[in-house]
Design a protein around this motif. Sequence first.
Motif, PDB file in Angstrom:
ATOM      1  N   PHE A  97     -34.684  64.324  10.115  1.00  0.00           N
ATOM      2  CA  PHE A  97     -34.022  65.036   9.023  1.00  0.00           C
ATOM      3  C   PHE A  97     -35.033  65.507   7.982  1.00  0.00           C
ATOM      4  N   ALA A  98     -36.323  65.441   8.293  1.00  0.00           N
ATOM      5  CA  ALA A  98     -37.357  65.799   7.321  1.00  0.00           C
ATOM      6  C   ALA A  98     -37.479  67.308   7.128  1.00  0.00           C
ATOM      7  N   HIS A  99     -37.133  68.068   8.124  1.00  0.00           N
ATOM      8  CA  HIS A  99     -37.242  69.517   8.042  1.00  0.00           C
ATOM      9  C   HIS A  99     -35.837  70.100   7.901  1.00  0.00           C
ATOM     10  N   VAL A 100     -35.616  70.812   6.846  1.00  0.00           N
ATOM     11  CA  VAL A 100     -34.268  71.262   6.499  1.00  0.00           C
ATOM     12  C   VAL A 100     -33.618  72.120   7.578  1.00  0.00           C
ATOM     13  N   GLY A 144     -30.026  83.478   6.751  1.00  0.00           N
ATOM     14  CA  GLY A 144     -30.870  82.935   5.695  1.00  0.00           C
ATOM     15  C   GLY A 144     -32.149  82.268   6.155  1.00  0.00           C
ATOM     16  N   ILE A 145     -32.348  82.137   7.440  1.00  0.00           N
ATOM     17  CA  ILE A 145     -33.570  81.509   7.950  1.00  0.00           C
ATOM     18  C   ILE A 145     -34.599  82.597   8.227  1.00  0.00           C
ATOM     19  N   SER A 146     -35.821  82.346   7.803  1.00  0.00           N
ATOM     20  CA  SER A 146     -36.882  83.323   8.067  1.00  0.00           C
ATOM     21  C   SER A 146     -37.315  83.202   9.524  1.00  0.00           C
ATOM     22  N   PRO A 194     -31.808  70.366  11.659  1.00  0.00           N
ATOM     23  CA  PRO A 194     -30.396  70.075  11.911  1.00  0.00           C
ATOM     24  C   PRO A 194     -29.526  71.330  11.952  1.00  0.00           C
ATOM     25  N   VAL A 195     -29.895  72.349  11.200  1.00  0.00           N
ATOM     26  CA  VAL A 195     -29.136  73.604  11.196  1.00  0.00           C
ATOM     27  C   VAL A 195     -29.246  74.288  12.554  1.00  0.00           C
ATOM     28  N   VAL A 196     -30.458  74.319  13.112  1.00  0.00           N
ATOM     29  CA  VAL A 196     -30.665  74.917  14.434  1.00  0.00           C
ATOM     30  C   VAL A 196     -29.908  74.111  15.489  1.00  0.00           C
ATOM     31  N   LEU A 197     -29.990  72.791  15.406  1.00  0.00           N
ATOM     32  CA  LEU A 197     -29.261  71.952  16.357  1.00  0.00           C
ATOM     33  C   LEU A 197     -27.758  72.222  16.277  1.00  0.00           C
ATOM     34  N   ALA A 234     -39.678  80.238   9.837  1.00  0.00           N
ATOM     35  CA  ALA A 234     -39.000  78.936   9.798  1.00  0.00           C
ATOM     36  C   ALA A 234     -38.272  78.662  11.114  1.00  0.00           C
ATOM     37  N   LEU A 235     -37.649  79.694  11.692  1.00  0.00           N
ATOM     38  CA  LEU A 235     -36.963  79.516  12.976  1.00  0.00           C
ATOM     39  C   LEU A 235     -37.962  79.187  14.079  1.00  0.00           C
ATOM     40  N   THR A 236     -39.071  79.907  14.116  1.00  0.00           N
ATOM     41  CA  THR A 236     -40.108  79.640  15.117  1.00  0.00           C
ATOM     42  C   THR A 236     -40.612  78.212  15.010  1.00  0.00           C
ATOM     43  N   GLU A 237     -40.900  77.764  13.796  1.00  0.00           N
ATOM     44  CA  GLU A 237     -41.392  76.401  13.596  1.00  0.00           C
ATOM     45  C   GLU A 237     -40.352  75.368  14.011  1.00  0.00           C
ATOM     46  N   ALA A 238     -39.091  75.591  13.647  1.00  0.00           N
ATOM     47  CA  ALA A 238     -38.024  74.658  14.019  1.00  0.00           C
ATOM     48  C   ALA A 238     -37.874  74.591  15.535  1.00  0.00           C
ATOM     49  N   LEU A 239     -37.875  75.744  16.189  1.00  0.00           N
ATOM     50  CA  LEU A 239     -37.741  75.761  17.644  1.00  0.00           C
ATOM     51  C   LEU A 239     -38.883  75.009  18.309  1.00  0.00           C
TER      52      LEU A 239
END
Length: 105
Positions: A6-9, A34-36, A12-15, A39-44
Amino acid sequence: MGTDLFAHVWDPVVLAALTTGPQRRRALRVSIGGISDKALTEALHRLVAGCLIERRSFAEAPPRVDYALTSLGRTFVDGPMRALGEWVTRYGDELFEAQERMSGR
C-alpha cells in the motif's frame, strides 16, 4: 514487495481497475482517470515484478498487450484490499474526526 503493497498510491487503484478482467494499457489509463502515463508505467512494472498482475503479449497485427490479475493478485484484491475498503467505509468518518481533533490542537 510484501511490506510496500500500500506504499504506492496507484498500485491498489490499478489492481482494483483490473478486477473487471484483462485490459490493455490505454483502457486502464482511461478507466482509472487522473493517472499520468509515467505513474501507470511504474505501477504496472511494480505489480508485474510483485507477481500480482501479468503482462500478456499476443502475436497479432498490430501487437496487443493485456494486463490481468494473477491468482495471487486476485487473493490480494479479494482479501486485504477488500478488508481495508470495508474498514474505511465503516470507520472512515471516525478516523477523519479524530484526525481533525488532532490537527486542531
